[in-house]
Enzyme design. Structure first.
Site, PDB file in Angstrom:
ATOM      1  N   ASP A  92       7.278   5.983  12.156  1.00  0.00           N
ATOM      2  CA  ASP A  92       7.060   4.968  13.197  1.00  0.00           C
ATOM      3  C   ASP A  92       8.229   5.066  14.173  1.00  0.00           C
ATOM      4  OD1 ASP A  92       4.652   3.292  12.028  1.00  0.00           O
ATOM      5  OD2 ASP A  92       5.997   3.774  10.381  1.00  0.00           O
ATOM      6  N   ALA A 118       0.858  -1.206   0.000  1.00  0.00           N
ATOM      7  CA  ALA A 118       0.000   0.000   0.000  1.00  0.00           C
ATOM      8  C   ALA A 118       0.886   1.244   0.000  1.00  0.00           C
ATOM      9  CB  ALA A 118      -0.960  -0.009   1.188  1.00  0.00           C
ATOM     10  N   HIS A 165       7.099   5.756   1.602  1.00  0.00           N
ATOM     11  CA  HIS A 165       7.876   4.539   1.331  1.00  0.00           C
ATOM     12  C   HIS A 165       8.909   4.800   0.230  1.00  0.00           C
ATOM     13  CE1 HIS A 165       3.847   2.861   2.696  1.00  0.00           C
ATOM     14  NE2 HIS A 165       4.671   2.396   3.602  1.00  0.00           N
TER      15      HIS A 165
HETATM   16  P1  AMP Z   1       4.577   0.427   6.562  1.00  0.00           P
HETATM   17  O1  AMP Z   1       4.574  -0.411   5.339  1.00  0.00           O
HETATM   18  O2  AMP Z   1       3.616   1.568   6.455  1.00  0.00           O
HETATM   19  O3  AMP Z   1       4.483  -0.331   7.827  1.00  0.00           O
HETATM   20  O4  AMP Z   1       5.974   1.163   6.628  1.00  0.00           O
HETATM   21  C1  AMP Z   1       7.125   0.719   5.993  1.00  0.00           C
HETATM   22  C2  AMP Z   1       8.222   1.733   6.227  1.00  0.00           C
HETATM   23  O5  AMP Z   1       7.829   2.988   5.679  1.00  0.00           O
HETATM   24  C3  AMP Z   1       8.500   1.992   7.704  1.00  0.00           C
HETATM   25  O6  AMP Z   1       9.903   2.169   7.882  1.00  0.00           O
HETATM   26  C4  AMP Z   1       7.752   3.275   7.962  1.00  0.00           C
HETATM   27  O7  AMP Z   1       8.274   4.035   9.030  1.00  0.00           O
HETATM   28  C5  AMP Z   1       7.958   3.992   6.650  1.00  0.00           C
HETATM   29  N1  AMP Z   1       6.959   5.050   6.454  1.00  0.00           N
HETATM   30  C6  AMP Z   1       5.598   4.933   6.510  1.00  0.00           C
HETATM   31  N2  AMP Z   1       5.019   6.134   6.350  1.00  0.00           N
HETATM   32  C7  AMP Z   1       6.015   7.035   6.188  1.00  0.00           C
HETATM   33  C8  AMP Z   1       6.057   8.455   5.991  1.00  0.00           C
HETATM   34  N3  AMP Z   1       4.945   9.194   5.910  1.00  0.00           N
HETATM   35  N4  AMP Z   1       7.272   9.042   5.879  1.00  0.00           N
HETATM   36  C9  AMP Z   1       8.421   8.307   5.963  1.00  0.00           C
HETATM   37  N5  AMP Z   1       8.436   6.975   6.139  1.00  0.00           N
HETATM   38  C10 AMP Z   1       7.264   6.350   6.259  1.00  0.00           C
END
Ligand code: AMP
Length: 280
Positions: A151, A30, A35
């Site tokens: 996060d 997603a 990302h």
């Molecule tokens: P997720 O798939 O959303 O669990 O996150 C995967 C990676 O993307 C993790 O290292 C998150 O911290 C990072 N991430 C998610 N949202 C953001 C954002 N808005 N800005 C920077 N990194 C993000």
């Protein structure tokens, strides 16, 4: 860009690139600009000749609520297009049996921080997260792994795991990417109705106001109060608002750096955000 669902194939494809020239970005899919900023950072870390690896796996171990897991968006085709255009070389997207061939008996214990802040609302979340991150670090054997500061507690716990278990990887924390109006990008933002999205703006506005108050010389309780006022004005259903030292260990000192962390539940959609506050 290559795609594999198989660990054996992953290991094959990684074989030609030494560890220090492999960078990994772990995601649950997603994908959004947040990302992709990690993918670009990964490229900057390993250079044009290095290998940028993206992983996509929605990890059931870190979801406490089955409904949350069931509705987590799965958009593989769109994700692959985005990863390719951001410069990813290889995507590893294992299915559930590939990730967990047998029921897990041993998992990573996040320690006491695992049951604070997000951990209060999501029991078992950080153990599940650290366990899959450890597995992915071992399978990819990357020299550098990029995680988002969005996060923040996750990033702190991953750094602690890597240090405590002597894992041979450098962890890079990358800045939060936001919509132009300040809302931190999240795969869950799509679930907000227009009214909820308006109120969710209170999260970043509260953090910005707190940063300004800290920079203007306000002490910790006043900074906290400034953030609380903004959250109340936006009618944000706050789960927690905490000002902590940057390692999330103790209370904030009056001078220097602190981290302000906030979480709120808009209906069934939980959002988190955080920012560094510098006290004069
Ligand atoms: P997720 O798939 O959303 O669990 O996150 C995967 C990676 O993307 C993790 O290292 C998150 O911290 C990072 N991430 C998610 N949202 C953001 C954002 N808005 N800005 C920077 N990194 C993000």
């Amino acid at each position: 860009m290559q795609l594999t669902h198989s660990t054996a194939e992953l290991v094959d494809r990684l074989a030609g690139t030494p560890r220090h020239r492999r960078a990994v970005v772990m995601t649950m899919g997603a994908l959004h600009e947040g990302h992709l900023s990690l993918v670009r950072r990964a490229r900057a870390e390993v250079g044009a000749d290095g290998l940028v690896l993206g992983t996509i796996f929605v990890n059931p171990l870190q979801f406490g609520d089955p409904a949350d897991l069931a509705r987590y968006p799965r958009t593989l085709d769109a994700d692959l297009g985005k990863l390719a255009s951001a410069g990813t070389d290889l995507v590893y997207a294992p299915d559930l049996p590939e990730m967990y061939p047998a029921p897990m008996t041993v998992t990573i214990d996040p320690g006491s921080l695992g049951s604070e802040l997000e951990g209060v609302h999501r029991p078992g979340h950080f153990a599940g997260m650290l366990t899959v991150v450890a597995k992915l670090l071992i399978r990819t054997a990357a020299g550098v792994a990029i995680f988002g500061a969005k996060d923040y507690q996750q990033l702190v716990l991953i750094r602690a795991m890597v240090a405590d278990l002597d894992l041979d990887v450098r962890i890079v924390g990358a800045p939060i990417v936001r919509d132009p109006d300040g809302l931190a990008l999240s795969s869950r933002n799509r679930f907000l109705d227009p009214g909820q999205r308006d109120r969710a703006l209170g999260l970043s506005r509260a953090l910005t106001a707190a940063q300004a108050a800290g920079a203007a010389g306000a002490p910790a309780p006043a900074v906290q109060a400034v953030a609380e006022d903004v959250l109340a004005a936006y009618r944000v259903p706050v789960d927690y608002l905490e000002l902590r030292d940057p390692h999330l260990l103790g209370p904030v000192t009056e001078r220097g750096e602190a981290q302000l962390l906030v979480a709120a539940a808009f209906g069934s959609t939980r959002l988190i955000d955080n920012a560094r506050v510098t006290f004069l």
